[in-house]
Design an enzyme around this catalytic site. Sequence first.
Site, PDB file in Angstrom:
ATOM      1  N   ARG A 110      41.608  67.687 138.728  1.00  0.00           N
ATOM      2  CA  ARG A 110      42.437  66.480 138.618  1.00  0.00           C
ATOM      3  C   ARG A 110      41.587  65.301 138.123  1.00  0.00           C
ATOM      4  O   ARG A 110      40.442  65.149 138.526  1.00  0.00           O
ATOM      5  CB  ARG A 110      43.015  66.125 139.981  1.00  0.00           C
ATOM      6  CG  ARG A 110      43.645  64.727 140.014  1.00  0.00           C
ATOM      7  CD  ARG A 110      43.899  64.290 141.439  1.00  0.00           C
ATOM      8  NE  ARG A 110      44.495  62.981 141.505  1.00  0.00           N
ATOM      9  CZ  ARG A 110      43.840  61.851 141.793  1.00  0.00           C
ATOM     10  NH1 ARG A 110      42.542  61.874 142.035  1.00  0.00           N
ATOM     11  NH2 ARG A 110      44.463  60.705 141.852  1.00  0.00           N
ATOM     12  N   VAL A 111      42.165  64.477 137.285  1.00  0.00           N
ATOM     13  CA  VAL A 111      41.437  63.309 136.785  1.00  0.00           C
ATOM     14  C   VAL A 111      41.971  62.054 137.476  1.00  0.00           C
ATOM     15  O   VAL A 111      43.170  61.786 137.465  1.00  0.00           O
ATOM     16  CB  VAL A 111      41.583  63.194 135.249  1.00  0.00           C
ATOM     17  CG1 VAL A 111      40.969  61.906 134.744  1.00  0.00           C
ATOM     18  CG2 VAL A 111      40.915  64.390 134.583  1.00  0.00           C
ATOM     19  N   SER A 112      41.061  61.332 138.110  1.00  0.00           N
ATOM     20  CA  SER A 112      41.405  60.115 138.848  1.00  0.00           C
ATOM     21  C   SER A 112      41.570  58.932 137.880  1.00  0.00           C
ATOM     22  O   SER A 112      41.159  58.990 136.733  1.00  0.00           O
ATOM     23  CB  SER A 112      40.272  59.853 139.839  1.00  0.00           C
ATOM     24  OG  SER A 112      40.067  58.497 140.042  1.00  0.00           O
ATOM     25  N   ASP A 113      42.150  57.866 138.385  1.00  0.00           N
ATOM     26  CA  ASP A 113      42.262  56.643 137.572  1.00  0.00           C
ATOM     27  C   ASP A 113      40.931  55.902 137.452  1.00  0.00           C
ATOM     28  O   ASP A 113      40.758  55.081 136.550  1.00  0.00           O
ATOM     29  CB  ASP A 113      43.251  55.669 138.231  1.00  0.00           C
ATOM     30  CG  ASP A 113      42.732  55.234 139.596  1.00  0.00           C
ATOM     31  OD1 ASP A 113      42.707  56.083 140.509  1.00  0.00           O
ATOM     32  OD2 ASP A 113      42.310  54.077 139.737  1.00  0.00           O
ATOM     33  N   THR A 155      42.398  50.742 143.700  1.00  0.00           N
ATOM     34  CA  THR A 155      42.325  51.813 144.683  1.00  0.00           C
ATOM     35  C   THR A 155      43.741  52.225 145.056  1.00  0.00           C
ATOM     36  O   THR A 155      44.671  51.426 144.941  1.00  0.00           O
ATOM     37  CB  THR A 155      41.506  51.389 145.920  1.00  0.00           C
ATOM     38  OG1 THR A 155      41.472  52.491 146.839  1.00  0.00           O
ATOM     39  CG2 THR A 155      42.093  50.171 146.618  1.00  0.00           C
ATOM     40  N   GLY A 156      43.880  53.473 145.502  1.00  0.00           N
ATOM     41  CA  GLY A 156      45.212  53.967 145.837  1.00  0.00           C
ATOM     42  C   GLY A 156      45.509  55.208 145.024  1.00  0.00           C
ATOM     43  O   GLY A 156      44.592  55.854 144.506  1.00  0.00           O
ATOM     44  N   THR A 197      38.094  54.845 147.961  1.00  0.00           N
ATOM     45  CA  THR A 197      37.320  54.545 146.761  1.00  0.00           C
ATOM     46  C   THR A 197      36.476  53.328 147.096  1.00  0.00           C
ATOM     47  O   THR A 197      36.748  52.654 148.078  1.00  0.00           O
ATOM     48  CB  THR A 197      38.308  54.215 145.606  1.00  0.00           C
ATOM     49  OG1 THR A 197      38.928  55.418 145.184  1.00  0.00           O
ATOM     50  CG2 THR A 197      37.670  53.576 144.426  1.00  0.00           C
ATOM     51  N   GLY A 202      45.915  57.448 142.223  1.00  0.00           N
ATOM     52  CA  GLY A 202      45.498  57.356 140.829  1.00  0.00           C
ATOM     53  C   GLY A 202      46.636  57.570 139.853  1.00  0.00           C
ATOM     54  O   GLY A 202      46.709  56.902 138.816  1.00  0.00           O
TER      55      GLY A 202
HETATM   56  N1  ASP Z   1      42.301  55.966 143.050  1.00  0.00           N
HETATM   57  C1  ASP Z   1      41.578  57.087 143.581  1.00  0.00           C
HETATM   58  C2  ASP Z   1      42.115  58.349 142.980  1.00  0.00           C
HETATM   59  O1  ASP Z   1      43.294  58.481 142.783  1.00  0.00           O
HETATM   60  C3  ASP Z   1      41.636  57.173 145.061  1.00  0.00           C
HETATM   61  C4  ASP Z   1      41.559  55.870 145.786  1.00  0.00           C
HETATM   62  O2  ASP Z   1      41.381  54.822 145.236  1.00  0.00           O
HETATM   63  O3  ASP Z   1      41.690  55.858 147.005  1.00  0.00           O
HETATM   64  O4  ASP Z   1      41.359  59.244 142.753  1.00  0.00           O
END
Ligand code: ASP
Length: 295
Positions: free
Chosen positions: A187-190, A208-209, A159, A211
């Site tokens: 899918r819905v991301s954070d 990030t990470g 991200t 979601g």
């Molecule tokens: N947070 C993002 C998601 O889950 C992915 C990411 O930050 O790497 O879509």
Amino acid sequence: MGNGSCKLIIHGGAGRLEGKVATKEQYRLGLCEALGPAYETLCEKGARAGVMHAIRLLESDPIFNAGTGSKLQRDGRVRMSAALMDSEDAVFSGVINIYDVEHPIEVAHSLRDESHHVLSGSEATEYARRKGFGFHDPITMARFIEYRKALRSREKFGTVGAVAVDEKGIVAAGTSTGGVGHEIPGRVSDSASVAGTFADSAGGVSCTGKGEHIINQAVAAQVVSRLRDNIPLKRILTELMKEGASRKHEFGLISLDRNGKFGVRSTRRSISVLYALKDSQHELNFTDGGRNLIL
Ligand code: ASP
């Protein structure tokens, strides 16, 4: 506007979780190339403009999982999410699973002026077309090859994000993502939620990470609401990451509080956020600033 108290921190995702399209050094260079111009914009035009500039540059850089270079979902298509918020009018705006646009963050920005601030899927894309955002295919060869090697790309994230404070004390935060790769379509991301992106006059956060984990802990909104209660950023982040680690959550974040204190943290040692930051006294990135930074 001078640059005495302007502060900017940007991120390019969560370290080893980024996938394999670039080296650590390429990520460092990509972040550093975006940092300087976006910082100038921040000092000249304010926090929101600085955040927008940083994210636009990172969306255009194909090594980052946002805009061009976004990861492919399980059905071989790219769907992107982005959001923006600042303390000037406290409007959160975002797009969820938009496709075939070059800069999701610009569409998110444009939604600030509408009566509804978050759109998803084909309706978000149709809205973008009506607003004059042209067709753009964000799929790169490197991401297509990564997609074909499905097993290796699964459970990798990525991200981009930015948080800024300008001289007037206005705080802005934005995030843009291609998702986790190989997710179930829809899918819905954070990222385009208040768990992944949040800002008000107390501070701003971009996550990030994974979601799902970020949403479970309502991370960004929770950090800012604790800042509003005058709890120090360091304590907030330490407690939140401890809770995340105990739940085996995998995420990290960048943040700035109203006093201009920078914070970068992650729930696990193996997830180091790829970040770069700048103010009138410092210019640091993840190769020299350490994993858990409070500055
Ligand atoms: N947070 C993002 C998601 O889950 C992915 C990411 O930050 O790497 O879509």
